[in-house]
Design a protein around this motif. Structure first.
Motif, PDB file in Angstrom:
ATOM      1  N   SER A 192       0.757  -1.300   0.007  1.00  0.00           N
ATOM      2  CA  SER A 192      -0.127  -0.046  -0.025  1.00  0.00           C
ATOM      3  C   SER A 192       0.713   1.192  -0.052  1.00  0.00           C
ATOM      4  N   TYR A 193       2.074   1.318   0.866  1.00  0.00           N
ATOM      5  CA  TYR A 193       2.917   2.474   0.725  1.00  0.00           C
ATOM      6  C   TYR A 193       3.560   2.542  -0.815  1.00  0.00           C
ATOM      7  N   ARG A 194       3.918   1.378  -1.204  1.00  0.00           N
ATOM      8  CA  ARG A 194       4.385   1.485  -2.759  1.00  0.00           C
ATOM      9  C   ARG A 194       3.378   2.286  -3.619  1.00  0.00           C
ATOM     10  N   GLN A 195       2.181   1.814  -3.464  1.00  0.00           N
ATOM     11  CA  GLN A 195       1.279   2.255  -4.513  1.00  0.00           C
ATOM     12  C   GLN A 195       0.914   3.808  -4.056  1.00  0.00           C
ATOM     13  N   PHE A 196       1.088   4.111  -2.920  1.00  0.00           N
ATOM     14  CA  PHE A 196       0.816   5.469  -2.645  1.00  0.00           C
ATOM     15  C   PHE A 196       2.022   6.330  -2.762  1.00  0.00           C
ATOM     16  N   GLU A 197       3.112   5.701  -3.033  1.00  0.00           N
ATOM     17  CA  GLU A 197       4.227   6.615  -3.326  1.00  0.00           C
ATOM     18  C   GLU A 197       4.339   6.725  -5.064  1.00  0.00           C
ATOM     19  N   LEU A 198       3.738   5.742  -5.725  1.00  0.00           N
ATOM     20  CA  LEU A 198       3.614   5.790  -7.202  1.00  0.00           C
ATOM     21  C   LEU A 198       2.782   6.673  -7.567  1.00  0.00           C
ATOM     22  N   ASP A 199       1.408   6.586  -6.834  1.00  0.00           N
ATOM     23  CA  ASP A 199       0.226   7.589  -7.145  1.00  0.00           C
ATOM     24  C   ASP A 199       0.890   9.017  -6.693  1.00  0.00           C
ATOM     25  N   TYR A 203       3.885  10.469  -7.032  1.00  0.00           N
ATOM     26  CA  TYR A 203       4.620  10.964  -8.045  1.00  0.00           C
ATOM     27  C   TYR A 203       3.941  11.285  -9.402  1.00  0.00           C
ATOM     28  N   ARG A 204       2.809  10.625  -9.352  1.00  0.00           N
ATOM     29  CA  ARG A 204       1.998  10.534 -10.619  1.00  0.00           C
ATOM     30  C   ARG A 204       1.059  11.737 -10.765  1.00  0.00           C
ATOM     31  N   PHE A 205       0.495  12.088  -9.492  1.00  0.00           N
ATOM     32  CA  PHE A 205      -0.351  13.025  -9.515  1.00  0.00           C
ATOM     33  C   PHE A 205      -0.182  14.241  -8.742  1.00  0.00           C
ATOM     34  N   SER A 206       1.140  14.387  -8.006  1.00  0.00           N
ATOM     35  CA  SER A 206       1.439  15.555  -7.437  1.00  0.00           C
ATOM     36  C   SER A 206       2.123  16.620  -8.399  1.00  0.00           C
ATOM     37  N   ALA A 207       1.688  17.982  -8.052  1.00  0.00           N
ATOM     38  CA  ALA A 207       2.062  18.935  -8.766  1.00  0.00           C
ATOM     39  C   ALA A 207       3.556  19.533  -7.999  1.00  0.00           C
ATOM     40  N   LEU A 208       3.626  19.025  -6.904  1.00  0.00           N
ATOM     41  CA  LEU A 208       4.887  19.654  -5.914  1.00  0.00           C
ATOM     42  C   LEU A 208       6.333  19.226  -6.438  1.00  0.00           C
ATOM     43  N   ASP A 209       7.132  20.180  -6.235  1.00  0.00           N
ATOM     44  CA  ASP A 209       8.628  19.748  -6.699  1.00  0.00           C
ATOM     45  C   ASP A 209       9.425  19.287  -5.610  1.00  0.00           C
ATOM     46  N   ILE A 210       8.722  19.121  -4.218  1.00  0.00           N
ATOM     47  CA  ILE A 210       9.368  18.321  -3.189  1.00  0.00           C
ATOM     48  C   ILE A 210       9.257  16.768  -3.550  1.00  0.00           C
TER      49      ILE A 210
END
Length: 56
Positions: free
Chosen positions: A19-26, A28-35
């Motif tokens: 679940s964390y790995r899926q959260f991480e993929l999601d 980076y896929r959907f975030s517009a943050l540069d952090i």
């Protein structure tokens, strides 16, 4: 939960769970943050801990 309890590692993410790995993929896929997510995990955990909603 107060800030002192938080800094005593009462909350931790399971970085090896599916679940964390899926959260991480999601993230980076959907975030517009540069952090990167690495710098946000403490803020995410603290926000979840202080929320009155049961998230899990």
């Amino acid at each position: 939960m107060n800030l002192l309890e938080f800094h005593r590692n009462q909350l931790q993410m399971d970085y090896f769970s599916d679940s964390y790995r899926q959260f991480e993929l999601d993230f980076y896929r959907f975030s517009a943050l540069d952090i990167t997510l690495t710098f946000l995990t403490d803020d995410i955990l603290l926000t979840m801990a202080k929320s009155p909603k049961k998230l899990f």
